[in-house]
Design a protein around this motif. Structure first.
Motif, mmCIF file in Angstrom:
data_model
loop_
_atom_site.group_PDB
_atom_site.id
_atom_site.type_symbol
_atom_site.label_atom_id
_atom_site.label_comp_id
_atom_site.label_asym_id
_atom_site.label_seq_id
_atom_site.Cartn_x
_atom_site.Cartn_y
_atom_site.Cartn_z
ATOM 1 N N LEU A 276 57.784 -6.943 75.070
ATOM 2 C CA LEU A 276 56.728 -7.648 75.107
ATOM 3 C C LEU A 276 56.529 -9.268 75.526
ATOM 4 O O LEU A 276 55.401 -9.569 75.601
ATOM 5 C CB LEU A 276 56.032 -7.747 73.585
ATOM 6 N N LYS A 277 57.348 -9.663 75.586
ATOM 7 C CA LYS A 277 57.667 -11.042 76.459
ATOM 8 C C LYS A 277 57.395 -12.125 75.239
ATOM 9 O O LYS A 277 57.445 -11.467 74.301
ATOM 10 C CB LYS A 277 57.299 -11.168 77.481
ATOM 11 N N ASP A 278 56.644 -13.411 75.533
ATOM 12 C CA ASP A 278 56.010 -13.806 74.939
ATOM 13 C C ASP A 278 54.769 -14.026 74.292
ATOM 14 O O ASP A 278 54.333 -14.404 72.823
ATOM 15 C CB ASP A 278 55.346 -15.501 76.007
ATOM 16 N N ALA A 280 54.744 -11.487 72.006
ATOM 17 C CA ALA A 280 54.950 -11.062 70.790
ATOM 18 C C ALA A 280 55.008 -12.019 69.930
ATOM 19 O O ALA A 280 56.049 -12.160 68.366
ATOM 20 C CB ALA A 280 56.327 -9.930 70.612
ATOM 21 N N ASN A 281 55.436 -13.160 69.951
ATOM 22 C CA ASN A 281 55.612 -14.805 69.217
ATOM 23 C C ASN A 281 55.771 -14.665 67.867
ATOM 24 O O ASN A 281 56.014 -14.396 67.150
ATOM 25 C CB ASN A 281 56.086 -16.103 69.572
ATOM 26 N N PHE A 282 54.844 -14.053 67.512
ATOM 27 C CA PHE A 282 54.079 -14.579 66.281
ATOM 28 C C PHE A 282 54.040 -13.063 65.942
ATOM 29 O O PHE A 282 54.425 -13.208 64.695
ATOM 30 C CB PHE A 282 52.478 -14.515 65.956
ATOM 31 N N LEU A 283 54.347 -12.042 66.294
ATOM 32 C CA LEU A 283 55.140 -11.173 65.821
ATOM 33 C C LEU A 283 56.082 -10.989 65.405
ATOM 34 O O LEU A 283 57.376 -10.547 64.211
ATOM 35 C CB LEU A 283 55.037 -9.447 66.557
ATOM 36 N N LYS A 284 57.538 -11.542 65.939
ATOM 37 C CA LYS A 284 58.350 -12.320 65.500
ATOM 38 C C LYS A 284 58.277 -13.473 64.202
ATOM 39 O O LYS A 284 59.892 -12.933 63.411
ATOM 40 C CB LYS A 284 59.296 -12.601 66.942
#
Ligand code: GRG
Length: 295
Positions: A276-278, A280-284
């Protein structure tokens, strides 16, 4: 992390509004039943499963109204499971979300029926054309939710949990139990937006892996909070697992090893989001938030 907390708060406000509107009185409603359903559903839950549905839906460009309806269905199922889990024949807990459990605030029969009514309401919402114009998508959503929570899913996990009071479990067995009891609804929360958006297989598989990893991390932190959390903060009784001789990651592995496992699973959850690349940042960040939570 503050940005994430703001996003979670914002999505909590949206979902609370939607839950309230879906619990509006009708001509045929029974007041005691609707009062109990509303009491438990609108009590201050963290709405983490809704956050996953709403935020993944936003990545996958699902219209917000569809996502809100599916998130409401998921919250109603979750609330049903908590009401029934607190019953005297189950965990026998008198406090939930910082308030009296449903069977204490009302009575046992009303609590059982409120749980039943919330469970069926969830499927009524999903089956409605306002959730998605395509009946095949609605059917896939119903199938996926039913599979997650039924006799091969959450209810089976609850049964194994009760049976665990009288036996020893190994790490594979406790992982299976917790995947069924808790992981499956996290899985539905991550997969439902894929169904709503007919997402590519690669995205679906990435979110599938993410969901089970964070489901386990969530459960390990729940076990740790049950073991050494503060009732005033978590809003439910502590040490119930120990008192009932329930098997948990903490009772099997001890607190240090359980925490190490949660860290490993958090890393795995984060790595699984690579496709999902960037986006997905908030999921990380959410995965870190789950391991650090204090309620
Ligand atoms: C059918 C009689 C009958 C009972 C079924 C299905 C079931 C009972 C119980 C489900 C299992 C269950 C309650 C698992 C607990 C998972 C868990 C740790 C829930 C707490 O989730 P949070 O912390 O809760 O997200 P909030 O209150 O924030 O929504």
């Amino acid at each position: 992390m503050n940005d994430l907390k703001k996003l979670i708060n914002h999505s909590r406000q949206d979902i609370n509004k939607k839950l309230k509107s879906l619990l509006s009185p009708t001509k045929k409603h029974n007041k005691s039943l609707l009062d109990a359903m509303t009491y438990s559903s609108l009590s201050p839950g963290k709405r983490l499963r809704s956050f996953l549905i709403l935020s993944i839906s936003s990545i996958l460009k699902v219209p917000k109204e569809f996502a809100l309806r599916v998130a409401s269905a998921c919250e109603f199922v979750h609330t049903y499971s908590l009401i029934h889990d607190d019953l005297p024949s189950m965990d026998d807990a008198n406090l939930r979300r910082g308030k009296q459990s449903c069977h204490i605030a009302f009575n046992e029969a009303t609590a059982i029926l409120a749980g039943d009514a919330l469970l069926t309401l969830a499927f009524e919402i999903i089956a409605h054309e306002k959730t998605h114009p395509n009946p095949l998508i609605r059917c896939k959503l119903s199938h996926s939710l039913a599979k997650a929570i039924g006799f091969n899913g959450m209810v089976a996990g609850q049964m194994l949990d009760i049976e665990s009071e009288k036996k020893t479990l190994n790490i594979e067995e406790i992982t299976n139990l917790q995947n069924l009891k808790t992981g499956n609804l996290f899985n539905f929360s991550c997969i439902a937006p894929c169904i709503l958006s007919s997402a590519d297989k690669i995205i679906y598989q990435a979110l599938e892996k993410f969901s089970y990893n964070i489901g386990l991390v969530f459960q390990i932190t729940d076990d740790l909070l049950n073991h050494n959390g503060d009732t005033k903060i978590i809003g439910k009784p502590t040490n119930i697992d120990e008192k009932k001789h329930k098997k948990t990651f903490v009772s099997i592995l001890g607190t240090n090893t359980a925490l190490k496992l949660a860290k490993t699973l958090t890393e795995q959850a984060i790595n699984s989001l690579n496709p999902l690349k960037d986006k997905a940042n908030f999921l990380k960040k959410f995965a870190y938030f789950i391991i650090k939570r204090n309620r």
